[in-house]
Scaffold this active site. Structure first.
Site, PDB file in Angstrom:
ATOM      1  N   LYS A  64       0.848  -1.192   0.000  1.00 27.11           N
ATOM      2  CA  LYS A  64       0.000   0.000   0.000  1.00 27.11           C
ATOM      3  C   LYS A  64       0.881   1.239   0.000  1.00 27.11           C
ATOM      4  CE  LYS A  64      -4.369   1.141   0.039  1.00 27.11           C
ATOM      5  NZ  LYS A  64      -5.425   0.487  -0.734  1.00 27.11           N
ATOM      6  N   GLY A 168     -20.963   6.146   2.286  1.00 28.58           N
ATOM      7  CA  GLY A 168     -19.841   6.632   1.478  1.00 28.58           C
ATOM      8  C   GLY A 168     -20.201   6.585   0.008  1.00 28.58           C
ATOM      9  N   GLY A 170     -18.559   7.851  -2.692  1.00 28.15           N
ATOM     10  CA  GLY A 170     -17.414   8.295  -3.484  1.00 28.15           C
ATOM     11  C   GLY A 170     -17.302   7.500  -4.771  1.00 28.15           C
ATOM     12  N   VAL A 172     -16.410   4.397  -5.552  1.00 32.60           N
ATOM     13  CA  VAL A 172     -17.076   3.082  -5.593  1.00 32.60           C
ATOM     14  C   VAL A 172     -18.539   3.207  -5.182  1.00 32.60           C
ATOM     15  CG1 VAL A 172     -17.082   0.721  -4.710  1.00 32.60           C
ATOM     16  CG2 VAL A 172     -14.902   1.900  -5.050  1.00 32.60           C
TER      17      VAL A 172
HETATM   18  P1  NAI Z   1     -13.449   7.787  -2.423  1.00 37.94           P
HETATM   19  O1  NAI Z   1     -12.458   8.640  -1.730  1.00 37.94           O
HETATM   20  O2  NAI Z   1     -13.758   8.038  -3.855  1.00 37.94           O
HETATM   21  O3  NAI Z   1     -14.836   7.778  -1.622  1.00 37.94           O
HETATM   22  C1  NAI Z   1     -14.934   7.677  -0.238  1.00 37.94           C
HETATM   23  C2  NAI Z   1     -16.184   8.463   0.149  1.00 37.94           C
HETATM   24  O4  NAI Z   1     -16.441   8.223   1.534  1.00 37.94           O
HETATM   25  C3  NAI Z   1     -16.032   9.972  -0.028  1.00 37.94           C
HETATM   26  O5  NAI Z   1     -17.158  10.484  -0.736  1.00 37.94           O
HETATM   27  C4  NAI Z   1     -15.970  10.490   1.407  1.00 37.94           C
HETATM   28  O6  NAI Z   1     -16.522  11.795   1.554  1.00 37.94           O
HETATM   29  C5  NAI Z   1     -16.797   9.451   2.146  1.00 37.94           C
HETATM   30  N1  NAI Z   1     -16.534   9.348   3.566  1.00 37.94           N
HETATM   31  C6  NAI Z   1     -15.358   9.434   4.226  1.00 37.94           C
HETATM   32  N2  NAI Z   1     -15.539   9.252   5.556  1.00 37.94           N
HETATM   33  C7  NAI Z   1     -16.871   9.022   5.732  1.00 37.94           C
HETATM   34  C8  NAI Z   1     -17.676   8.748   6.861  1.00 37.94           C
HETATM   35  N3  NAI Z   1     -17.167   8.673   8.094  1.00 37.94           N
HETATM   36  N4  NAI Z   1     -19.009   8.567   6.662  1.00 37.94           N
HETATM   37  C9  NAI Z   1     -19.543   8.625   5.430  1.00 37.94           C
HETATM   38  N5  NAI Z   1     -18.821   8.895   4.321  1.00 37.94           N
HETATM   39  C10 NAI Z   1     -17.507   9.080   4.466  1.00 37.94           C
HETATM   40  O7  NAI Z   1     -12.922   6.265  -2.214  1.00 37.94           O
HETATM   41  P2  NAI Z   1     -13.334   4.968  -3.030  1.00 37.94           P
HETATM   42  O8  NAI Z   1     -12.331   4.715  -4.067  1.00 37.94           O
HETATM   43  O9  NAI Z   1     -14.772   5.024  -3.382  1.00 37.94           O
HETATM   44  O10 NAI Z   1     -13.113   3.833  -1.931  1.00 37.94           O
HETATM   45  C11 NAI Z   1     -14.064   3.598  -0.895  1.00 37.94           C
HETATM   46  C12 NAI Z   1     -13.586   2.437  -0.025  1.00 37.94           C
HETATM   47  O11 NAI Z   1     -13.439   1.270  -0.823  1.00 37.94           O
HETATM   48  C13 NAI Z   1     -12.219   2.657   0.654  1.00 37.94           C
HETATM   49  O12 NAI Z   1     -12.217   2.018   1.901  1.00 37.94           O
HETATM   50  C14 NAI Z   1     -11.265   1.963  -0.300  1.00 37.94           C
HETATM   51  O13 NAI Z   1     -10.073   1.559   0.339  1.00 37.94           O
HETATM   52  C15 NAI Z   1     -12.108   0.775  -0.714  1.00 37.94           C
HETATM   53  N6  NAI Z   1     -11.728   0.190  -1.978  1.00 37.94           N
HETATM   54  C16 NAI Z   1     -11.707   0.951  -3.118  1.00 37.94           C
HETATM   55  C17 NAI Z   1     -11.352   0.380  -4.320  1.00 37.94           C
HETATM   56  C18 NAI Z   1     -11.394   1.168  -5.598  1.00 37.94           C
HETATM   57  O14 NAI Z   1     -11.387   0.544  -6.675  1.00 37.94           O
HETATM   58  N7  NAI Z   1     -11.452   2.487  -5.570  1.00 37.94           N
HETATM   59  C19 NAI Z   1     -10.938  -1.036  -4.401  1.00 37.94           C
HETATM   60  C20 NAI Z   1     -11.058  -1.753  -3.162  1.00 37.94           C
HETATM   61  C21 NAI Z   1     -11.409  -1.149  -1.989  1.00 37.94           C
END
Ligand code: NAI
Length: 337
Positions: A64, A168, A170, A172
């Site tokens: 990571k 969340g 974001g 995904v």
């Molecule tokens: P991102 O940064 O695009 O989205 C995360 C979202 O969660 C943001 O909109 C943020 O404002 C929100 N957030 C943060 N803290 C929060 C809370 N306490 N309550 C509610 N919302 C909150 O990240 P992404 O890429 O969508 O990843 C999301 C999760 O999935 C992470 O844990 C990441 O490690 C995991 N993941 C992502 C992958 C990918 O392909 N992007 C692959 C495998 C796992």
């Protein structure tokens, strides 16, 4: 861990295992309170990547990257570019034992900047021969996993009429919400970023606060924000039947899996459910290069892996976490010998 000479910010890379291949794991850009918190997060996430690749039978190890930005203070474009170049130097120092990709806080254009300093970058734009942003593939894998949980709990993989709370919205979470809405699911969604509310409304989803989404009376809870969301305080408040989401390291510690089982809640192990993104990236290693059709078949393989894990858990009378860890460790042990 290094302090970048351009940005003055800390970047770090954690390599947990290269037993099955180069350690692959995304680069997280986040406002950590102190360096210890960043190191702890990097180490935990690297371990999760080892388990994820092993359980999904991918030829990859676990690692990571972390970029520590000042908490609560946005980084301007110039400093962002500087720290991405600094991170590229940190990646390069591993000489291919670590390969980076997108994660929370970084995107496809960021990978192009990192690639100015190192060749060990995946998830570059399709136009550059890469596999592109992994998040749509992660969302597809999570949808598959929710269907498998449905088979187990209700004997029905259909999403029509199924209620899902997504925490969340974001990269995904928003794509998962779109897929589930299109399949007829009823959605409750929350994000700490109020700007995401428009996305929720466009989908016809009910917008709520993160604590209410977590405790919503729904069929499935899909954590798609950061880790540590399930602990001894939150588990008793859950009102869902299954937890199936993208967030890495959802459990505050492994004993939380037992608490979930004791409450009769099916917890689908996060590192099995969210392997779609890395399965897509792994297709970059295929002879002949990346092909979306082959990648899609691999991503949909999340369903078969989860089905096998849940069947093994039932047969052995253990939690899905124990069964998934055993599956990953079997593969690592075979590679180690
Ligand atoms: P991102 O940064 O695009 O989205 C995360 C979202 O969660 C943001 O909109 C943020 O404002 C929100 N957030 C943060 N803290 C929060 C809370 N306490 N309550 C509610 N919302 C909150 O990240 P992404 O890429 O969508 O990843 C999301 C999760 O999935 C992470 O844990 C990441 O490690 C995991 N993941 C992502 C992958 C990918 O392909 N992007 C692959 C495998 C796992």
């Amino acid at each position: 861990m290094r302090r970048g000479r351009r940005s003055g910010l800390y970047t770090l890379v954690a390599v947990h295992s290269t037993a099955l291949g180069p350690a692959l794991g995304g680069c997280r850009m986040w406002g950590y309170g102190d360096t210890r918190a960043a190191v702890r997060d990097g180490l935990r996430l690297a371990r999760a990547m080892t388990l994820k690749a092993a359980a999904a039978e991918l030829p990859l190890g676990g690692g990571k990257g972390v970029i520590m930005v000042p908490p609560g203070a946005p980084v301007d474009a110039e400093r962002r570019r500087a720290v991405l170049l600094d991170f590229g130097d940190t990646v390069e120092a591993f000489d291919g034992r670590y390969v980076t990709a997108e994660d929370v806080g970084t995107s496809e254009p960021d990978m192009a900047v990192i690639a100015e300093r190192t060749g060990h970058v995946s998830g570059l734009a399709r136009a550059r021969g890469g596999s592109g942003d992994p998040s749509p593939w992660t969302a597809l894998g999570v949808e598959e996993a929710i269907r498998v949980a449905g088979e187990r709990v209700w004997g029905d993989a259909s999403l029509a009429g199924r209620s899902v709370a997504i925490l969340g919205l974001g990269g995904v979470g928003a794509k998962l919400a779109r897929r589930l809405a299109d399949a007829g699911a009823r959605l409750v969604v929350a994000d700490i970023d109020p700007a995401r509310r428009a996305t929720a409304e466009a989908l016809g989803a009910q917008w709520t606060t993160p604590p209410e989404a977590l405790a919503a009376a729904v069929d499935v809870l899909a954590p798609c924000a950061l880790g540590g969301v399930l602990d001894e305080d939150t588990v008793p408040a859950l009102r869902c039947r299954a937890v199936v989401g993208a967030a890495n390291n959802q459990l505050a510690d492994d004993t939380v899996a037992d608490q979930l089982a004791a409450r009769g809640i099916l917890w689908a192990p996060d590192f099995v459910v969210n392997a779609g993104g890395i399965a897509n990236i792994a297709a970059e290693l295929d002879p002949g290069g990346y092909a979306p059709e082959r990648a899609e078949a691999r991503v949909r393989g999340v369903a078969a892996t989860l089905r096998a894990v849940l069947a093994e858990a039932e047969a052995a009378g253990v939690t899905p976490l124990t069964a998934a860890l055993a599956r990953a460790h079997r593969r690592l042990a075979a590679a180690g010998s």
